[in-house]
Design a protein around this motif. Structure first.
Motif, PDB file in Angstrom:
ATOM      1  N   GLU A  28      32.410  29.836  50.686  1.00 58.72           N
ATOM      2  CA  GLU A  28      32.304  29.369  49.252  1.00 58.72           C
ATOM      3  C   GLU A  28      32.904  30.457  48.356  1.00 58.72           C
ATOM      4  OE1 GLU A  28      28.891  32.533  49.991  1.00 58.72           O
ATOM      5  OE2 GLU A  28      29.764  30.879  51.261  1.00 58.72           O
ATOM      6  N   LYS A  29      33.447  31.641  48.942  1.00 54.73           N
ATOM      7  CA  LYS A  29      34.179  32.558  47.946  1.00 54.73           C
ATOM      8  C   LYS A  29      35.657  32.491  48.162  1.00 54.73           C
ATOM      9  CE  LYS A  29      30.254  34.581  46.383  1.00 54.73           C
ATOM     10  NZ  LYS A  29      29.794  34.491  44.965  1.00 54.73           N
ATOM     11  N   ILE A  30      35.965  31.559  48.919  1.00 52.92           N
ATOM     12  CA  ILE A  30      37.542  31.332  48.994  1.00 52.92           C
ATOM     13  C   ILE A  30      38.200  31.390  47.823  1.00 52.92           C
ATOM     14  CG2 ILE A  30      39.312  30.058  50.173  1.00 52.92           C
ATOM     15  CD1 ILE A  30      37.488  29.756  52.549  1.00 52.92           C
ATOM     16  N   PRO A  31      37.905  30.497  46.973  1.00 55.01           N
ATOM     17  CA  PRO A  31      38.582  30.231  45.779  1.00 55.01           C
ATOM     18  C   PRO A  31      38.583  31.592  44.777  1.00 55.01           C
ATOM     19  CG  PRO A  31      37.165  28.177  45.968  1.00 55.01           C
ATOM     20  CD  PRO A  31      36.717  29.428  46.830  1.00 55.01           C
ATOM     21  N   HIS A  32      37.510  32.243  44.850  1.00 54.48           N
ATOM     22  CA  HIS A  32      37.264  33.684  44.148  1.00 54.48           C
ATOM     23  C   HIS A  32      38.526  34.546  44.737  1.00 54.48           C
ATOM     24  CE1 HIS A  32      33.439  31.759  43.335  1.00 54.48           C
ATOM     25  NE2 HIS A  32      33.510  32.271  42.498  1.00 54.48           N
ATOM     26  N   ALA A  33      38.251  34.766  46.170  1.00 53.31           N
ATOM     27  CA  ALA A  33      39.297  35.654  46.736  1.00 53.31           C
ATOM     28  C   ALA A  33      40.679  35.192  46.370  1.00 53.31           C
ATOM     29  CB  ALA A  33      38.972  35.686  48.213  1.00 53.31           C
ATOM     30  N   ALA A  34      41.178  33.959  46.600  1.00 51.09           N
ATOM     31  CA  ALA A  34      42.479  33.226  46.461  1.00 51.09           C
ATOM     32  C   ALA A  34      43.081  33.907  44.909  1.00 51.09           C
ATOM     33  CB  ALA A  34      42.610  32.108  46.661  1.00 51.09           C
ATOM     34  N   ALA A  35      41.930  33.543  43.982  1.00 47.26           N
ATOM     35  CA  ALA A  35      42.295  33.885  42.415  1.00 47.26           C
ATOM     36  C   ALA A  35      42.668  35.428  42.322  1.00 47.26           C
ATOM     37  CB  ALA A  35      41.231  33.458  41.627  1.00 47.26           C
ATOM     38  N   ILE A  36      41.659  36.375  42.812  1.00 42.18           N
ATOM     39  CA  ILE A  36      41.760  37.655  42.928  1.00 42.18           C
ATOM     40  C   ILE A  36      43.134  38.263  43.314  1.00 42.18           C
ATOM     41  CG2 ILE A  36      41.037  39.804  43.591  1.00 42.18           C
ATOM     42  CD1 ILE A  36      38.220  38.399  43.415  1.00 42.18           C
ATOM     43  N   GLY A  96      41.436  44.577  41.567  1.00 43.45           N
ATOM     44  CA  GLY A  96      41.010  43.464  42.457  1.00 43.45           C
ATOM     45  C   GLY A  96      39.836  43.710  43.224  1.00 43.45           C
ATOM     46  N   VAL A  97      39.716  45.268  43.657  1.00 42.11           N
ATOM     47  CA  VAL A  97      38.653  45.732  44.290  1.00 42.11           C
ATOM     48  C   VAL A  97      37.388  45.403  43.574  1.00 42.11           C
ATOM     49  CG1 VAL A  97      37.589  47.654  45.224  1.00 42.11           C
ATOM     50  CG2 VAL A  97      39.781  47.222  45.800  1.00 42.11           C
ATOM     51  N   VAL A  98      37.400  45.871  42.290  1.00 41.17           N
ATOM     52  CA  VAL A  98      36.384  45.677  41.403  1.00 41.17           C
ATOM     53  C   VAL A  98      36.082  44.396  41.268  1.00 41.17           C
ATOM     54  CG1 VAL A  98      35.495  45.811  38.725  1.00 41.17           C
ATOM     55  CG2 VAL A  98      36.953  47.771  40.112  1.00 41.17           C
ATOM     56  N   ALA A  99      36.951  43.196  40.973  1.00 43.63           N
ATOM     57  CA  ALA A  99      36.823  41.884  40.955  1.00 43.63           C
ATOM     58  C   ALA A  99      36.155  41.184  42.019  1.00 43.63           C
ATOM     59  CB  ALA A  99      38.063  41.162  40.678  1.00 43.63           C
ATOM     60  N   MET A 100      36.536  41.589  43.234  1.00 49.19           N
ATOM     61  CA  MET A 100      36.168  41.168  44.407  1.00 49.19           C
ATOM     62  C   MET A 100      34.288  41.391  44.544  1.00 49.19           C
ATOM     63  SD  MET A 100      38.492  41.101  47.725  1.00 49.19           S
ATOM     64  CE  MET A 100      39.900  39.799  47.667  1.00 49.19           C
ATOM     65  N   ALA A 141      32.518  42.207  41.959  1.00 46.94           N
ATOM     66  CA  ALA A 141      31.779  41.467  40.849  1.00 46.94           C
ATOM     67  C   ALA A 141      31.565  39.926  41.236  1.00 46.94           C
ATOM     68  CB  ALA A 141      32.424  41.532  39.392  1.00 46.94           C
ATOM     69  N   THR A 142      32.398  39.361  42.082  1.00 44.22           N
ATOM     70  CA  THR A 142      32.335  38.015  42.534  1.00 44.22           C
ATOM     71  C   THR A 142      31.585  37.693  43.535  1.00 44.22           C
ATOM     72  OG1 THR A 142      34.459  38.134  43.508  1.00 44.22           O
ATOM     73  CG2 THR A 142      34.205  37.099  40.854  1.00 44.22           C
ATOM     74  N   GLY A 143      31.303  38.813  44.400  1.00 40.56           N
ATOM     75  CA  GLY A 143      30.526  38.503  45.457  1.00 40.56           C
ATOM     76  C   GLY A 143      31.476  38.378  46.869  1.00 40.56           C
ATOM     77  N   VAL A 144      32.578  38.440  46.613  1.00 35.21           N
ATOM     78  CA  VAL A 144      33.425  38.478  47.939  1.00 35.21           C
ATOM     79  C   VAL A 144      32.872  39.594  48.773  1.00 35.21           C
ATOM     80  CG1 VAL A 144      35.789  38.249  48.727  1.00 35.21           C
ATOM     81  CG2 VAL A 144      35.523  37.085  46.614  1.00 35.21           C
ATOM     82  N   ILE A 145      33.023  40.531  48.382  1.00 35.45           N
ATOM     83  CA  ILE A 145      32.621  41.664  49.085  1.00 35.45           C
ATOM     84  C   ILE A 145      31.595  42.615  48.579  1.00 35.45           C
ATOM     85  CG2 ILE A 145      34.387  43.356  48.562  1.00 35.45           C
ATOM     86  CD1 ILE A 145      34.560  44.328  51.290  1.00 35.45           C
ATOM     87  N   LYS A 146      30.530  42.901  49.193  1.00 36.06           N
ATOM     88  CA  LYS A 146      29.311  43.718  48.817  1.00 36.06           C
ATOM     89  C   LYS A 146      29.960  45.098  48.646  1.00 36.06           C
ATOM     90  CE  LYS A 146      26.062  40.405  51.127  1.00 36.06           C
ATOM     91  NZ  LYS A 146      25.042  40.356  52.122  1.00 36.06           N
ATOM     92  N   ALA A 147      29.108  45.534  47.804  1.00 35.69           N
ATOM     93  CA  ALA A 147      29.322  47.208  47.297  1.00 35.69           C
ATOM     94  C   ALA A 147      28.986  48.145  48.683  1.00 35.69           C
ATOM     95  CB  ALA A 147      28.499  47.676  46.331  1.00 35.69           C
ATOM     96  N   THR A 148      27.962  47.757  49.557  1.00 34.19           N
ATOM     97  CA  THR A 148      27.643  48.343  50.767  1.00 34.19           C
ATOM     98  C   THR A 148      28.766  48.172  51.709  1.00 34.19           C
ATOM     99  OG1 THR A 148      26.349  46.552  51.295  1.00 34.19           O
ATOM    100  CG2 THR A 148      25.178  48.492  50.099  1.00 34.19           C
ATOM    101  N   GLU A 149      29.607  47.409  51.650  1.00 35.85           N
ATOM    102  CA  GLU A 149      30.701  46.915  52.763  1.00 35.85           C
ATOM    103  C   GLU A 149      32.050  47.716  52.305  1.00 35.85           C
ATOM    104  OE1 GLU A 149      29.055  42.581  53.842  1.00 35.85           O
ATOM    105  OE2 GLU A 149      30.696  42.705  52.414  1.00 35.85           O
ATOM    106  N   LEU A 150      32.022  48.388  51.276  1.00 37.85           N
ATOM    107  CA  LEU A 150      33.271  48.616  50.839  1.00 37.85           C
ATOM    108  C   LEU A 150      33.627  49.956  51.700  1.00 37.85           C
ATOM    109  CD1 LEU A 150      32.997  49.251  46.917  1.00 37.85           C
ATOM    110  CD2 LEU A 150      34.458  47.480  48.114  1.00 37.85           C
TER     111      LEU A 150
END
Length: 650
Positions: free
Chosen positions: A430-438, A483-487, A489-498
C-alpha cells in the motif's frame, strides 16, 4: 605535472619521477596503500576495519600525530565521515531499503517469472530486463539481494540451472548501475572526487547515454555468448544433498535400550565439543520432527537423523551403543513425509551481517536461529565437516535445515539472503505510491534544470520572478536526506528500521578510504604516478592511455573494493590526463565505469559475492565469462567516452 607543462617528454618524467620525486612522504603513503591492498586481498581483517586502520595510520603519521609524513591532519583524517558522498550513500541505502520493503521489486520479479516460463532465452531476458533498469534508480546491491531468490525460483521452476541465470543477474545490475548517478555507491563517490579535483561533479543523468550503450552491448553478450560459457554447476532439479555431496555425512541411528543416550535430552545427548555431529531430526512412532527441541528427552527406539562424518559415526556407534540405520540420499528422504513446506534452504551471508568473521560456534548459530548448518560453500569450496571452527565470510552460502517457521523468520532477517522467496512475505504494497513519489522527488529536484528553465521563462515573459526557480535545484545529498525523512513520515520505512537499512561496513569503508585519496594528492603521490603513466603517451595515442586506465582500474577492482579503486585511481587519472594535455573528465569517466563493472572475479564487487554460492560457481567461471565481457566493454566504453566527452579539453 609542472615538468610536463615546461615541455619535458614522458621519458624524462619517468626517470626524474623515480630519481627525484620519491620523497619520504610519498613512500609512506605508498606503503599504507600497499598494506591496504594486501589486507583487502587476503581478508585478514574485514574491509571496513582495514579502512579504519588506514585512517588511523594517516592521522598517526600526520602533523597531529608522531611525525608529519602523510600531511593528513586529524580533521582531514576523519573528514570521510562528513563527506557528502558518505552521507549520500547512507541516505540512498535507506531509500533503497524503503522501496524494497514495499515489495515493488518482488512484484516485478513475479511478473518476470510469469513471462520467463521454461525458456532459457526468456529467463535471461526477463532477468536482465528487470535487474538492469531497476538498478538505475535503486542501489544495485539491494536489487541483487532481492532478486537472488526470485531468479533461483525461476530457474528451478523452469528446469534451468541457476548457474545460467545468477551471474547474468549480477552483471546486469552492474550495467544498470551505470544508468544514473544513484545506481551505485561508486558513482556517488566518484562524483565527489571529481568535484574536489576538477570542480565538476556528476549530474543525475551525466553518463546515462553511455550507460545505455553499455547496458545494450553487455545484455546482447549475455544473451548470445555469455550464458554459453557458463557451466551448469547447480543441477536444475535442485537436490541439495547431491549438490553439496552430503551423502557421506548424513546417517540415521537408532537409540537402543542399553544406550547412555536414552533418557538424555537432545541438547545433552551428543557432546558437540567432542564430536562433530548434529541431530537433524527425530523419528518417533512414525512421526518425524525437524530440529527437535533441545529439551526433548530421547527414548529407546527413537531414530536420530545425524549430520556427521564416518569416523565420528563409528565412535558414536561404538561408545554410545547406537545402531546405524541407513543414509538419506535425497532431500525428500531427509525431509518428513508430511512436510508441505521446504525445510532445507540455502542462505547467503551479505555484507553487514554480524556473522561475517564469526564461526558457527561463536555465533551460537543453532540456538539463535533454530537451524542446523548441513554444509557451506566458501570461495568456491564446499565444507561438510569441522564447520563450527571455520570463520564465515561475506558471500559464503550456508545450507540449512530448519522448520518452515524458522526459515520464514530467516527470510526477514537482514543478516541473510535466503535463496528462496518466503512463503509468507510481509510487504507494504500500500506504500508503493508513496515510495515512487518520493524517489521521483529525490531524482527530479536534482535532475530537472530549474535554473535554465527559470532563466528561459524570465527572458521569454519578462517576469524576473521566474529566476527564483533556480532555488529548486538541490544537491543529491540534500534531496536524498529529504527523501529519508519523507519515507519515515509516510510510513514507507519505520524509524526503528533506519539503522538496519544501512550497510555500515560500506559507510566505514568510505569514511576510512577517502582520506587515503587526499593523502595521495597532498604528498605528490598522485603527481608521480600520473607522470609515470603519462610517459606511455610517447608510445600510445591519448585514447590508448585512456584504455590503459580503464583496464588497470578493472584489474584493481577485481581484487579490492570498487570504492577503494576509485579513490586510488581517480587522482592518478586526473594528473596523467593533465600531463598529456588530455580531457581529465574523460579519464574520470573511464575510471568510474571500470570500477563499477567488475566482472573478472567474485570478490571485487559485492553483487558477485551474492550469487557466488547459490550459483555453485568457481573462481574460474567469472574469469571465463567476465574477461571477454570486460575486454568488449573496455573498447565500447572508451570509444563512447571519446564520442560523448572528447579526448581533449574543451
Amino acid at each position: 605535472m609542472k615538468a610536463a607543462a615546461a615541455g619535458v617528454d614522458g621519458s624524462t618524467l619517468l626517470v626524474s619521477g623515480l630519481a627525484g620525486s620519491l620523497t619520504p612522504e610519498i613512500l609512506v603513503v605508498f606503503g599504507i596503500i600497499l598494506l591496504a591492498l594486501v589486507l583487502f586481498v587476503t581478508e585478514w581483517l574485514p574491509i571496513d576495519v582495514t579502512a579504519i586502520l588506514v585512517m588511523v595510520l594517516l592521522i598517526l603519521l600526520g602533523p597531529d600525530g608522531v611525525v608529519n609524513l602523510t600531511q593528513i591532519t586529524t580533521t582531514e583524517g576523519v573528514s570521510g565521515f562528513s563527506n557528502p558522498a558518505t552521507i549520500t550513500v547512507l541516505a540512498m541505502l535507506i531509500l533503497s531499503s524503503g522501496i524494497s520493503r514495499t515489495g515493488v521489486v518482488q512484484i516485478l520479479g513475479r511478473k518476470m517469472a510469469n513471462f520467463a516460463g521454461d525458456s532459457l532465452n526468456r529467463q535471461l531476458l526477463s532477468t536482465i530486463g528487470v535487474a538492469g533498469p531497476v538498478s538505475g534508480v535503486i542501489n544495485n546491491t539491494p536489487v541483487v539481494a532481492i532478486l537472488v531468490p526470485v531468479v533461483s525460483d525461476i530457474a528451478h521452476k523452469g528446469n534451468t540451472s541457476p548457474s545460467k541465470l545468477l551471474m547474468p543477474l549480477s552483471f546486469a545490475s552492474m550495467f544498470g548501475g551505470m544508468l544514473t548517478l544513484i545506481g551505485t555507491s561508486t558513482n556517488i563517490l566518484a562524483s565527489d572526487v571529481s568535484a574536489r579535483l576538477l570542480g565538476q561533479p556528476f549530474g543525475m543523468f551525466e553518463f546515462t547515454q553511455l550507460g545505455i550503450v553499455v547496458f545494450v552491448v553487455g545484455s546482447v553478450y549475455l544473451l548470445t555468448i555469455g550464458h554459453r560459457l557458463l557451466s551448469e554447476r547447480v543441477p536444475p532439479e535442485e537436490d541439495y544433498i547431491q549438490e553439496y555431496d552430503l551423502e557421506p555425512y548424513l546417517t540415521e541411528v537408532v537409540v537402543t535400550e542399553e544406550s547412555p543416550m536414552a533418557g538424555k535430552t537432545v541438547g545433552d545427548a551428543i557432546d558437540s565439543a567432542e564430536f562433530d555431529a548434529d541431530i537433524l531430526g527425530l523419528v518417533r512412532d512414525d512421526e518425524t520432527t525437524i530440529e527437535p527441541s533441545q529439551f526433548t528427552r530421547l527414548r529407546a527406539g527413537d531414530t536420530l537423523r545425524l549430520r556427521t562424518d564416518r569416523e565420528t559415526l563409528d565412535e558414536l556407534v561404538e561408545g554410545e551403543t547406537l545402531t546405524a540405520a541407513g543414509t538419506p540420499e535425497t532431500d525428500a528422504e531427509l525431509e518428513p513425509d508430511d512436510a508441505v513446506d521446504q525445510t532445507i534452504v540455502e542462505v547467503v551471508i551479505p555484507r553487514g551481517s554480524f556473522l561475517a568473521g564469526e564461526t558457527l560456534a561463536s555465533s551460537t548459530f543453532r540456538q539463535r536461529y533454530d537451524a542446523t548448518v548441513l554444509a557451506f560453500r566458501s570461495r568456491g569450496g564446499t565444507i561438510q565437516q569441522g564447520m563450527d571452527r571455520k570463520r564465515l565470510r561475506v558471500g559464503d552460502t550456508l545450507l540449512l535445515q530448519a522448520d518452515p517457521d524458522s526459515i520464514d523468520r530467516l527470510s526477514h532477517n537482514s543478516d541473510f539472503i535466503v535463496a528462496h522467496e518466503p512463503e509468507r512475505p510481509e510487504y507494504r504494497t500500500e506504500k508503493i505510491p508513496h515510495a515512487a513519489a518520493i524517489m521521483v522527488g529525490v531524482v527530479g529536484l536534482v535532475a530537472i534544470p530549474f535554473e535554465t528553465i527559470g532563466a528561459w521563462l524570465a527572458a521569454a515573459t519578462g517576469v524576473a520572478a521566474f529566476g527564483a526557480l533556480s532555488a529548486f535545484s538541490l544537491p543529491i545529498m540534500l534531496t536524498a536526506l529529504m527523501g529519508v525523512v519523507a519515507m519515515v513520515a509516510t510510513g514507507v520505512i519505520k524509524a526503528t528500521e533506519l539503522y538496519d537499512a544501512v550497510e555500515w561496513d560500506v559507510i566505514l569503508l568510505l569514511a576510512g578510504i577517502i582520506p587515503l585519496g587526499i593523502a595521495l594528492e597532498q604528498t605528490g603521490g598522485a603527481d608521480l604516478l600520473g607522470a609515470l603513466v603519462a610517459a606511455t603517451a610517447n608510445y600510445l595515442p591519448v585514447i590508448g592511455v585512456l584504455w590503459v586506465f580503464y583496464l588497470s582500474t578493472g584489474l584493481i577492482t577485481g581484487v579490492i573494493s570498487n570504492n577503494a579503486s576509485v579513490v586510488l585511481m581517480l587522482p592518478v587519472a586526473v594528473e596523467a590526463a593533465t600531463a598529456i594535455g588530455a580531457n581529465p573528465f574523460a579519464f574520470v569517466m573511464a575510471v568510474t565505469f571500470a570500477a563499477s563493472t567488475a566482472f573478472l572475479t567474485p570478490v571485487g564487487y559485492q553483487t558477485n559475492l551474492f550469487v557466488y554460492g547459490p550459483g555453485g560457481y568457481r573462481f574460474s567461471d567469472f574469469l571465463r565469462v567476465g574477461a571477454p565481457l570486460q575486454l568488449l566493454l573496455s573498447v565500447v566504453t572508451v570509444l563512447g567516452i571519446a564520442f560523448f566527452w572528447g579526448l581533449r579539453p574543451a
